[in-house]
Design a protein around this motif. Structure first.
Motif, short mmCIF file in Angstrom:
data_model
loop_
_atom_site.label_atom_id
_atom_site.label_comp_id
_atom_site.label_asym_id
_atom_site.label_seq_id
_atom_site.Cartn_x
_atom_site.Cartn_y
_atom_site.Cartn_z
N ASP A 199 0.88 -1.30 -0.08
CA ASP A 199 -0.07 -0.01 -0.23
C ASP A 199 0.76 1.23 -0.08
OD1 ASP A 199 -2.37 -1.41 -0.08
OD2 ASP A 199 -2.68 -1.43 2.01
N LYS A 200 1.95 1.05 0.67
CA LYS A 200 2.75 2.54 0.62
C LYS A 200 3.43 2.60 -0.61
CE LYS A 200 4.05 2.09 5.68
NZ LYS A 200 4.99 1.75 6.57
N VAL A 201 3.78 1.72 -1.07
CA VAL A 201 4.62 1.84 -2.66
C VAL A 201 3.44 2.03 -3.69
CG1 VAL A 201 5.40 0.55 -4.52
CG2 VAL A 201 5.99 0.16 -2.26
N ASN A 202 2.13 1.52 -3.44
CA ASN A 202 1.08 2.05 -4.35
C ASN A 202 0.56 3.70 -4.10
OD1 ASN A 202 1.06 -0.37 -5.33
ND2 ASN A 202 -0.32 -1.37 -4.19
N VAL A 203 0.53 3.84 -2.96
CA VAL A 203 0.20 5.25 -2.76
C VAL A 203 1.22 6.07 -3.34
CG1 VAL A 203 0.07 7.11 -0.81
CG2 VAL A 203 -1.13 5.00 -0.59
N ALA A 204 2.50 6.11 -3.14
CA ALA A 204 3.55 6.86 -3.87
C ALA A 204 3.30 6.73 -5.20
CB ALA A 204 5.06 6.38 -3.55
N ASN A 205 3.00 5.76 -5.86
CA ASN A 205 2.89 5.60 -7.36
C ASN A 205 1.74 6.42 -7.75
OD1 ASN A 205 5.35 4.08 -7.62
ND2 ASN A 205 4.23 2.28 -7.65
N ALA A 206 0.53 6.36 -7.17
CA ALA A 206 -0.67 6.78 -7.14
C ALA A 206 -0.51 8.43 -7.31
CB ALA A 206 -1.70 6.49 -6.27
N TRP A 207 0.26 9.09 -6.35
CA TRP A 207 0.46 10.51 -6.08
C TRP A 207 1.22 10.82 -7.34
CZ3 TRP A 207 -0.80 14.38 -3.06
CH2 TRP A 207 0.03 15.70 -3.10
N GLU A 208 2.19 10.14 -7.79
CA GLU A 208 2.94 10.63 -8.95
C GLU A 208 2.09 10.61 -10.17
OE1 GLU A 208 6.58 8.76 -9.87
OE2 GLU A 208 7.47 8.89 -7.80
N LYS A 209 1.23 9.54 -10.48
CA LYS A 209 0.39 9.51 -11.63
C LYS A 209 -0.85 10.64 -11.52
CE LYS A 209 -2.98 6.38 -13.66
NZ LYS A 209 -3.48 4.96 -13.74
N LEU A 210 -1.26 10.73 -10.59
CA LEU A 210 -2.61 11.84 -10.34
C LEU A 210 -1.94 13.25 -10.41
CD1 LEU A 210 -4.93 9.77 -7.94
CD2 LEU A 210 -5.03 10.15 -10.53
N MET A 211 -0.83 13.69 -9.75
CA MET A 211 -0.56 15.08 -9.47
C MET A 211 0.16 15.38 -10.83
SD MET A 211 -1.98 16.12 -6.82
CE MET A 211 -3.18 14.91 -6.14
N GLY A 212 0.94 14.61 -11.20
CA GLY A 212 1.45 14.89 -12.79
C GLY A 212 2.95 15.65 -12.41
N ASN A 213 3.56 15.84 -13.16
CA ASN A 213 5.15 16.40 -13.38
C ASN A 213 5.07 17.60 -12.59
OD1 ASN A 213 6.21 14.08 -14.62
ND2 ASN A 213 6.05 15.04 -16.70
N GLY A 214 4.24 18.59 -12.70
CA GLY A 214 4.37 19.95 -12.01
C GLY A 214 4.39 19.73 -10.67
#
Length: 98
Positions: free
Chosen positions: A29-44
């Protein structure tokens, strides 16, 4: 030594069973949350993100921009809902921006 189960399992079912047996779900879950943050928030936003950590249903996000932190604080609940929806279950209950 465990007895072999002679039933045929799909790989996804076998992996789920392995994760449950070895109690690895919290770590995943910890890894998935970090990946979801990057995916949803975008590069900016991820360019200003120093760390994303999950501890006991609370997501701690460390940001290098105080202006961005203030802007994101207005939409905390929306961010929580988006992340939980992306993860497929309610993991995050609280968001703390540092």
């Amino acid at each position: 030594m465990q007895k072999r189960n002679h039933d045929h399992l799909s790989i996804s079912d076998a992996l789920k069973q392995f994760v449950e047996t070895n109690k690895l779900e919290k770590g995943l879950d910890k890894v998935n949350v970090a990946n979801a943050w990057e995916k949803l928030m975008g590069n900016g936003i991820t360019n200003y993100t120093n760390s994303v950590t999950l501890e006991r249903e609370t997501l701690y996000v460390s940001l290098s921009s105080s202006v961005l932190r203030e802007e994101l604080s207005y939409g905390k609940q929306k961010i929580i809902n988006m992340l939980n929806e992306e993860l497929g279950k309610e993991i995050i209950k609280k968001l703390i921006l540092r």
